[in-house]
Write a protein that holds these residues in place. Structure first.
Motif, PDB file in Angstrom:
ATOM      1  N   SER A  19       0.837  -1.203   0.000  1.00 40.16           N
ATOM      2  CA  SER A  19       0.000   0.000   0.000  1.00 40.16           C
ATOM      3  C   SER A  19       0.871   1.252   0.000  1.00 40.16           C
ATOM      4  O   SER A  19       0.568   2.235  -0.688  1.00 40.16           O
ATOM      5  CB  SER A  19      -0.916   0.020   1.223  1.00 40.16           C
ATOM      6  OG  SER A  19      -1.790  -1.094   1.201  1.00 40.16           O
ATOM      7  N   ASP A  60      -4.931  -1.934  -5.010  1.00 36.83           N
ATOM      8  CA  ASP A  60      -4.530  -2.261  -3.638  1.00 36.83           C
ATOM      9  C   ASP A  60      -5.502  -3.286  -3.057  1.00 36.83           C
ATOM     10  O   ASP A  60      -6.628  -3.437  -3.523  1.00 36.83           O
ATOM     11  CB  ASP A  60      -4.542  -0.983  -2.789  1.00 36.83           C
ATOM     12  CG  ASP A  60      -3.703  -1.130  -1.528  1.00 36.83           C
ATOM     13  OD1 ASP A  60      -3.084  -2.189  -1.342  1.00 36.83           O
ATOM     14  OD2 ASP A  60      -3.678  -0.180  -0.737  1.00 36.83           O
ATOM     15  N   THR A  61      -5.043  -3.967  -2.042  1.00 32.08           N
ATOM     16  CA  THR A  61      -5.925  -4.868  -1.306  1.00 32.08           C
ATOM     17  C   THR A  61      -6.233  -4.190   0.022  1.00 32.08           C
ATOM     18  O   THR A  61      -5.538  -3.265   0.427  1.00 32.08           O
ATOM     19  CB  THR A  61      -5.243  -6.211  -0.986  1.00 32.08           C
ATOM     20  OG1 THR A  61      -4.204  -5.960  -0.054  1.00 32.08           O
ATOM     21  CG2 THR A  61      -4.678  -6.855  -2.230  1.00 32.08           C
ATOM     22  N   GLU A  65      -4.824 -10.144   1.911  1.00 28.39           N
ATOM     23  CA  GLU A  65      -3.725 -11.071   1.653  1.00 28.39           C
ATOM     24  C   GLU A  65      -3.299 -11.791   2.936  1.00 28.39           C
ATOM     25  O   GLU A  65      -2.812 -12.905   2.892  1.00 28.39           O
ATOM     26  CB  GLU A  65      -2.546 -10.340   1.009  1.00 28.39           C
ATOM     27  CG  GLU A  65      -1.772  -9.374   1.906  1.00 28.39           C
ATOM     28  CD  GLU A  65      -2.392  -7.981   1.980  1.00 28.39           C
ATOM     29  OE1 GLU A  65      -3.580  -7.835   1.634  1.00 28.39           O
ATOM     30  OE2 GLU A  65      -1.679  -7.060   2.411  1.00 28.39           O
TER      31      GLU A  65
HETATM   32 MG    MG Z   1      -1.868  -2.833   2.349  1.00 28.21          MG
END
Ligand code: MG
Ligand code: GDP
Length: 168
Positions: A19, A60-61, A65
């Motif tokens: 991020s 982005d996640t 994850e």
């Molecule tokens: Mg992140």
């Protein structure tokens, strides 16, 4: 003329700096605690390369994850990929193959790059330079060592992916 837009996914274990890398590249900032903006799937940046205007969309996640729960929507239509690990997190290095395979299973063969982030913390390294280099060689991936914090090599990572993408 047609605008080129590239969806880029950034994978790797939690806390390796994914991020932060997106934020650094798209906004030019770095913070200790980056939280994904709710409702925003990606940040973008436009660059010009070889006379071509390219729009990079960096997805982005939201931390999924860490639970191995990244949705198919995240990978859908991805055209390039960063596989990242941290200099100070040996598990994240050990997970690199798994992440590469995941992306290949979902996206097929797309331009990919291996990133060793947090190189500013080399004093606390838990991986040796030569083992990183041999893994990169074995996986046939270009390796970049970055510090998102110090803004080292981040642009180079995405320039490389764009060049690879345009060369296809
Ligand atoms: Mg992140
Ligand atoms: P993500 O879970 O992979 O998205 O990782 P984050 O971007 O949330 O970063 C995790 C932590 O590592 C945050 O505290 C960041 O500020 C920090 N971080 C990210 N990149 C670097 C770097 O290059 N050097 C250092 N020292 N810290 C970093």
């Amino acid at each position: 003329d047609l605008e080129i837009a590239i969806k880029v996914v950034i994978v790797g274990n939690g806390a390796v700096g994914k991020s932060s890398m997106i934020q650094r590249y798209c906004k030019g900032t770095f913070t200790k605690e980056y939280k994904k903006t709710i409702g925003v799937d990606f940040l973008e940046r436009q660059i010009t390369t070889g006379g071509e205007e390219v729009r990079l969309m960096l997805w982005d996640t939201a931390g999924q994850e860490e639970f191995d729960a990244i949705t198919k929507a995240y990978y859908r239509g991805a055209q390039a990929c960063v596989v990242a690990f941290s200099t100070t997190d040996r598990d994240s290095f050990s997970a690199v193959r798994k992440w590469k395979k995941k992306v290949e299973d979902e996206c097929g063969s797309i331009p990919m790059v291996l990133v060793q982030n947090k190189i500013d913390l080399i004093d606390q390294a838990t991986v040796k330079p030569d083992e990183v280099e041999s893994l990169a060689r074995e996986m046939r991936m270009r390796l970049y060592r970055t510090s998102v914090k110090e803004d080292l090599n981040v642009e180079q990572v995405f320039n490389f992916l764009v060049e690879r993408y345009l060369a296809i």
